[in-house]
Design an enzyme around this catalytic site. Structure first.
Site, PDB file in Angstrom:
ATOM      1  N   LYS A 163       0.860  -1.185   0.000  1.00  6.09           N
ATOM      2  CA  LYS A 163       0.000   0.000   0.000  1.00  6.09           C
ATOM      3  C   LYS A 163       0.896   1.234   0.000  1.00  6.09           C
ATOM      4  CE  LYS A 163      -1.672   2.869   2.920  1.00  6.09           C
ATOM      5  NZ  LYS A 163      -1.704   4.082   2.102  1.00  6.09           N
ATOM      6  N   GLU A 206       3.993   8.265  14.891  1.00  9.07           N
ATOM      7  CA  GLU A 206       2.666   8.035  15.487  1.00  9.07           C
ATOM      8  C   GLU A 206       1.939   6.923  14.735  1.00  9.07           C
ATOM      9  OE1 GLU A 206       1.924   9.037  18.388  1.00  9.07           O
ATOM     10  OE2 GLU A 206       3.715  10.271  18.464  1.00  9.07           O
ATOM     11  N   GLY A 250       3.467   4.551  13.159  1.00 11.97           N
ATOM     12  CA  GLY A 250       4.224   3.352  13.526  1.00 11.97           C
ATOM     13  C   GLY A 250       3.701   2.736  14.824  1.00 11.97           C
ATOM     14  N   GLU A 290      10.333   1.595   9.940  1.00  8.22           N
ATOM     15  CA  GLU A 290      11.329   2.622   9.579  1.00  8.22           C
ATOM     16  C   GLU A 290      10.652   3.959   9.818  1.00  8.22           C
ATOM     17  OE1 GLU A 290      14.408   2.267   8.610  1.00  8.22           O
ATOM     18  OE2 GLU A 290      14.487   0.126   8.229  1.00  8.22           O
ATOM     19  N   CYS A 293      13.889  11.431   5.840  1.00  4.74           N
ATOM     20  CA  CYS A 293      13.938  10.940   7.226  1.00  4.74           C
ATOM     21  C   CYS A 293      15.291  11.194   7.858  1.00  4.74           C
ATOM     22  CB  CYS A 293      13.638   9.444   7.239  1.00  4.74           C
ATOM     23  SG  CYS A 293      14.726   8.494   6.159  1.00  4.74           S
ATOM     24  N   GLU A 303      10.507  16.463  14.571  1.00  5.91           N
ATOM     25  CA  GLU A 303      10.844  16.292  13.157  1.00  5.91           C
ATOM     26  C   GLU A 303      10.000  17.271  12.332  1.00  5.91           C
ATOM     27  OE1 GLU A 303       9.383  12.832  10.998  1.00  5.91           O
ATOM     28  OE2 GLU A 303      11.377  12.501  10.187  1.00  5.91           O
TER      29      GLU A 303
HETATM   30  N1  LIG Z   1      13.284   5.630   8.466  1.00  3.41           N
HETATM   31  C1  LIG Z   1      13.155   5.717   7.163  1.00  3.41           C
HETATM   32  O1  LIG Z   1      13.878   5.088   6.404  1.00  3.41           O
HETATM   33  C2  LIG Z   1      12.108   6.634   6.570  1.00  3.41           C
HETATM   34  C3  LIG Z   1      12.079   6.824   5.190  1.00  3.41           C
HETATM   35  C4  LIG Z   1      11.128   7.674   4.637  1.00  3.41           C
HETATM   36  C5  LIG Z   1      10.220   8.342   5.453  1.00  3.41           C
HETATM   37  N2  LIG Z   1      10.272   8.141   6.799  1.00  3.41           N
HETATM   38  C6  LIG Z   1       9.361   8.880   7.672  1.00  3.41           C
HETATM   39  O2  LIG Z   1       8.067   8.977   7.082  1.00  3.41           O
HETATM   40  C7  LIG Z   1       7.387  10.136   7.565  1.00  3.41           C
HETATM   41  C8  LIG Z   1       6.744  10.882   6.421  1.00  3.41           C
HETATM   42  O3  LIG Z   1       5.882  10.055   5.730  1.00  3.41           O
HETATM   43  P1  LIG Z   1       4.292  10.125   5.834  1.00  3.41           P
HETATM   44  O4  LIG Z   1       3.849  11.501   6.209  1.00  3.41           O
HETATM   45  O5  LIG Z   1       3.749   9.503   4.605  1.00  3.41           O
HETATM   46  O6  LIG Z   1       4.020   9.171   7.073  1.00  3.41           O
HETATM   47  P2  LIG Z   1       2.628   8.610   7.588  1.00  3.41           P
HETATM   48  O7  LIG Z   1       2.943   7.835   8.815  1.00  3.41           O
HETATM   49  O8  LIG Z   1       1.603   9.679   7.674  1.00  3.41           O
HETATM   50  O9  LIG Z   1       2.141   7.652   6.409  1.00  3.41           O
HETATM   51  C9  LIG Z   1       2.942   6.602   5.945  1.00  3.41           C
HETATM   52  C10 LIG Z   1       2.057   5.512   5.367  1.00  3.41           C
HETATM   53  O10 LIG Z   1       1.259   4.979   6.413  1.00  3.41           O
HETATM   54  C11 LIG Z   1      -0.105   4.955   6.025  1.00  3.41           C
HETATM   55  N3  LIG Z   1      -0.938   5.062   7.228  1.00  3.41           N
HETATM   56  C12 LIG Z   1      -1.422   6.177   7.828  1.00  3.41           C
HETATM   57  N4  LIG Z   1      -2.162   5.846   8.901  1.00  3.41           N
HETATM   58  C13 LIG Z   1      -2.153   4.499   8.994  1.00  3.41           C
HETATM   59  C14 LIG Z   1      -2.723   3.549   9.896  1.00  3.41           C
HETATM   60  N5  LIG Z   1      -3.488   3.926  10.925  1.00  3.41           N
HETATM   61  N6  LIG Z   1      -2.471   2.234   9.692  1.00  3.41           N
HETATM   62  C15 LIG Z   1      -1.709   1.830   8.676  1.00  3.41           C
HETATM   63  N7  LIG Z   1      -1.150   2.679   7.771  1.00  3.41           N
HETATM   64  C16 LIG Z   1      -1.356   3.990   7.931  1.00  3.41           C
HETATM   65  C17 LIG Z   1      -0.217   6.126   5.054  1.00  3.41           C
HETATM   66  O11 LIG Z   1      -1.365   5.984   4.250  1.00  3.41           O
HETATM   67  C18 LIG Z   1       1.090   5.997   4.293  1.00  3.41           C
HETATM   68  O12 LIG Z   1       0.976   5.019   3.295  1.00  3.41           O
HETATM   69  C19 LIG Z   1       8.452  10.954   8.271  1.00  3.41           C
HETATM   70  O13 LIG Z   1       8.312  10.814   9.659  1.00  3.41           O
HETATM   71  C20 LIG Z   1       9.761  10.312   7.799  1.00  3.41           C
HETATM   72  O14 LIG Z   1      10.841  10.476   8.686  1.00  3.41           O
HETATM   73  C21 LIG Z   1      11.176   7.306   7.370  1.00  3.41           C
HETATM   74  C1  LIG Z   2      15.889   6.488   3.534  1.00  4.64           C
HETATM   75  N1  LIG Z   2      16.000   7.635   2.619  1.00  4.64           N
HETATM   76  C2  LIG Z   2      17.172   8.421   3.012  1.00  4.64           C
HETATM   77  C3  LIG Z   2      16.190   7.168   1.272  1.00  4.64           C
HETATM   78  C4  LIG Z   2      14.797   8.421   2.593  1.00  4.64           C
HETATM   79  C5  LIG Z   2      14.330   8.906   3.868  1.00  4.64           C
HETATM   80  O1  LIG Z   2      13.377   9.655   3.911  1.00  4.64           O
END
Ligand SMILES: NC(=O)c1ccc[n+]([C@@H]2O[C@H](COP(=O)([O-])OP(=O)(O)OC[C@H]3O[C@@H](n4cnc5c(N)ncnc54)[C@H](O)[C@@H]3O)[C@@H](O)[C@H]2O)c1
Ligand SMILES: C[N+](C)(C)CC=O
Length: 489
Positions: free
Chosen positions: A175, A231, A233, A250, A284, A385
C-alpha cells in the site's frame, strides 16, 4: 483521464467502492492522475490472494535462482523505463528530475542486489553436540507480507521492501502513500511483465486508516513492514500485536550534523546544505540539527546564510530548479507552524522562515530554505521532526558536549561528524546512538549496507543482508541418525 487500478491476484481491478482519488502535482495543484480508492474490502481481497498464493507454494517453491532472475528482470525494466518513472516521481512529489533519476538508479540497484542475493544462502550445518545426528539451519520465507510506504521517496522506499520480499519467496500486499501512488502502480506493471505469478505481488491504493489499518490487523498477514511517521508506527505496532505479526518499522529522524572546528570548512558548509535542503528537507535522515563548535559558529552560519540566499526554488522539471515544493498544503501548514513555534520559543530566523513571495511559486506548496540560530536542545524546533527545508543551529565547546547534544533526542536514525582528526571522529561515532553514522559525509546510502533506526526511529533493518533476513524465518532441522528408546517412562 483513465482511472488507475489496483493489482489483485494478477488482475488490474477497480476498488469495490468505485470511489476515485485525484492525485495532485504539488508544484501547481493540477490533477495529474486519478486512481481507484481501495477500502478494507479490497485490502481483504488482496490478502486472500496473497495467502492463497503463499499456501500453494507457487513462489516459495520456485528455485531461488529463478526467483532471482525474475527480480533481476524487474531491475532491467526499471532501468529501461527510468525516464518515465522519474517523470512520474517528479510530477507526484515535486522533487527535481535530477533527484528522481538518481532515485530510479538506486531503485534498480536495490532490485539487482536482492536478485543476486536470492540464491546465495544455502543455510548452514551446525556442529551438533549430539552423536549420530545432523543439525542444520535453513532460511524460509515468512509468508504474507503487508508493506506500507510514505510519500517522500515513494518508489525507493517501496523497492527496499518489494525486492527482498520477492527474492526470499514471500507473497505481499503493498500500500503506497495515497498521495503518491504513481510510480508504485507503474512498478507493479513491471512486476507483472517480469513474470511474477498471480497473487504473489498485490497492490492496493487508498488511505492509511482504512487499507493500511486492515493490513496491520488482519490475521492472515504474517509480517507488516512500515515506513512512515512515528505516530502511525505506534498504531501499526499495536494493531500487529493481534496475531503477533513480525514488524519492521522505519520511522522518523531528527538527525544531528556535528561540525568540529578542524573540519574542512567549505566542504562542511556545502554538505550541511545538501544534508537538509535536498528534496526540501523531506528526508527521514535530513541533517536538520546542525551542531557547530563555538569557535567557528559565526563564520559557519554566515557562510551558510550566504549560500542559502542562492537556492533556486521552482518546478522540478526546470533544470535550474534546486529545490521543489513541499508535498501538500497540509504538510506546508505543519512546517509553517513548526517554525512559528520555534520563533515563540526564542530562536532567531537567520534566513527564510516564511513562504516565498515570487508570484510564479504561489500555486505550489513552497517554503523558503530556512536557517534558525540561537537554538537550545529543549526547543521543539530542535526536538521535533519538522520534515521541511529548515535547519536549526546549536553550539558546543567540548567533544563531550557535542556528543551529548547529538544524542539528546527520542530519535536515533542517522547523524554525521565533520573533522580532520581521525581519532576524534572514531570516538564520536562510537558514542552516537544512531543506525547510520557518517564521517565527513551525510545522507549516503546504498543497497549493500543496512538502514534503520536506534531508539524510536524504528525496529529492524532494511537493505543489506539484514534487509533480506527481515523476510525470512530461520528453521533448525535436527536429524537423529540413530533413534533409540529413552526408557524414561
Ligand atoms: N526511516 C526511514 O527510512 C524513513 C524513510 C522515509 C520516510 N520516513 C518517515 O516517514 C514520515 C513521512 O511520511 P508520511 O507523512 O507519509 O508518514 P505517515 O505515517 O503519515 O504515512 C505513511 C504511510 O502509512 C499509512 N498510514 C497512515 N495511517 C495508517 C494507519 N493507521 N495504519 C496503517 N497505515 C497507515 C499512510 O497511508 C502511508 O501510506 C516521516 O516521519 C519520515 O521520517 C522514514
Ligand atoms: C531512507 N532515505 C534516506 C532514502 C529516505 C528517507 O526519507
Amino acid at each position: 483521464m483513465t482511472i488507475k487500478q489496483q493489482f489483485i491476484d494478477g488482475k488490474w481491478v477497480h476498488s469495490n467502492s468505485n470511489k476515485v482519488r485525484n492525485i495532485i502535482n504539488p508544484f501547481n495543484q493540477e490533477v495529474i492522475a486519478q486512481v481507484t480508492e481501495s477500502d478494507e474490502s479490497d485490502a481483504k481481497s488482496a490478502i486472500t490472494a496473497a495467502r492463497k498464493a503463499f499456501d500453494q507454494g507457487v513462489w516459495s517453491s520456485t528455485p531461488a535462482t529463478e526467483r532471482g532472475q525474475i527480480v533481476y528482470k524487474i531491475a532491467d525494466f526499471i532501468a529501461r523505463d527510468r525516464e518515465e518513472l522519474a517523470e512520474l516521481e517528479s510530477l507526484d512529489t515535486g522533487k527535481t528530475m535530477e533527484e528522481s533519476r538518481g532515485d530510479m538508479d538506486d531503485i534498480a540497484g536495490v532490485f539487482r542486489y536482492y536478485a543476486e542475493a536470492a540464491d546465495k544462502d544455502g543455510g548452514e550445518i551446525i556442529d551438533s553436540p549430539i552423536p549420530n545426528s545432523v543439525s542444520k539451519v535453513v532460511r524460509e520465507p515468512v509468508g504474507v507480507c503487508g508493506q506500507i510506504t510514505p510519500w517522500n521517496y515513494p518508489l525507493l522506499q517501496a523497492s527496499w521492501k518489494l525486492a527482498p520480499a520477492l527474492a526470499a519467496g514471500n507473497t505481499l500486499i503493498m500500500k503506497p502513500s495515497e498521495i503518491t501512488p504513481l510510480t508504485s502502480i507503474k512498478v507493479f506493471e513491471l512486476i507483472e511483465e517480469a513474470g511474477v505469478p498471480s497473487g504473489v505481488a498485490n497492490l492496493v491504493l487508498g488511505a492509511g486508516n482504512t487499507v493500511g489499518a486492515e493490513l496491520s490487523v488482519n490475521t492472515d498477514v504474517d509480517l507488516i513492514s512500515f515506513t512512515g511517521g512515528i505516530e502511525t508506527g505506534k498504531k501499526i505496532m499495536q494493531a500487529a500485536s493481534v496475531n503477533v505479526k513480525k514488524i519492521a518499522l522505519e520511522l522518523g529522524g531528527k538527525n544531528p550534523n556535528v561540525v568540529f572546528a578542524d573540519a574542512d570548512f567549505e566542504t562542511a558548509v556545502d554538505q550541511a546544505m545538501n544534508a537538509v535542503f535536498f528534496h526540501a528537507g523531506q528526508i527521514c535522515s535530513a541533517g536538520t540539527r546542525l551542531i557547530i563548535e563555538e569557535s567557528i559558529h559565526d563564520e559557519f552560519v554566515s557562510a551558510l546564510v550566504d549560500r542559502v540566499k542562492n537556492i533556486t526554488l521552482g518546478n522540478g522539471f526546470d533544470e535550474a530548479t534546486q529545490m521543489g515544493p513541499l508535498i501538500s498544503e497540509e504538510h506546508l501548514n505543519k512546517v509553517i507552524n513548526y517554525v512559528e513555534k520555534g520563533k515563540k520559543e526564542g530562536a532567531t530566523i537567520a534566513i527564510g522562515g516564511e513562504r516565498p513571495e515570487d508570484p510564479k511559486l504561489q500555486d505550489g506548496f513552497f517554503y523558503l530554505p530556512t536557517v534558525i540560530t540561537d537554538c537550545t536542545t529543549d526547543m521543539s524546533v530542535v526536538q521535533d521532526e519538522g520534515f521541511g527545508p529548515v535547519i536549526t543551529v546549536e553550539k558546543f565547546t567540548t567533544e563531550e558536549e557535542a556528543i551529548n547534544l547529538a544524542n539528546d533526542s527520542i530519535y536515533g536514525l542517522a547523524g554525521g561528524v565533520w573533522t580532520k582528526d581521525i581519532a576524534k571522529a572514531e570516538r564520536a561515532v562510537a558514542k552516537m546512538r544512531m543506525g547510520t553514522v557518517w564521517i565527513n559525509e551525510f545522507n549516503l546510502y546504498f543497497p549493500h549496507a543496512p538502514w534503520g533506526g536506534f531508539k524510536q526511529s524504528g525496529i529492524g533493518r532494511e537493505l543489506g543482508k539484514p534487509g533480506l533476513d527481515e523476510y525470512q524465518e530461520t528453521k533448525h532441522i535436527f536429524h537423529n541418525l540413530k533413534p533409540e528408546s529413552m526408557n524414561w517412562f
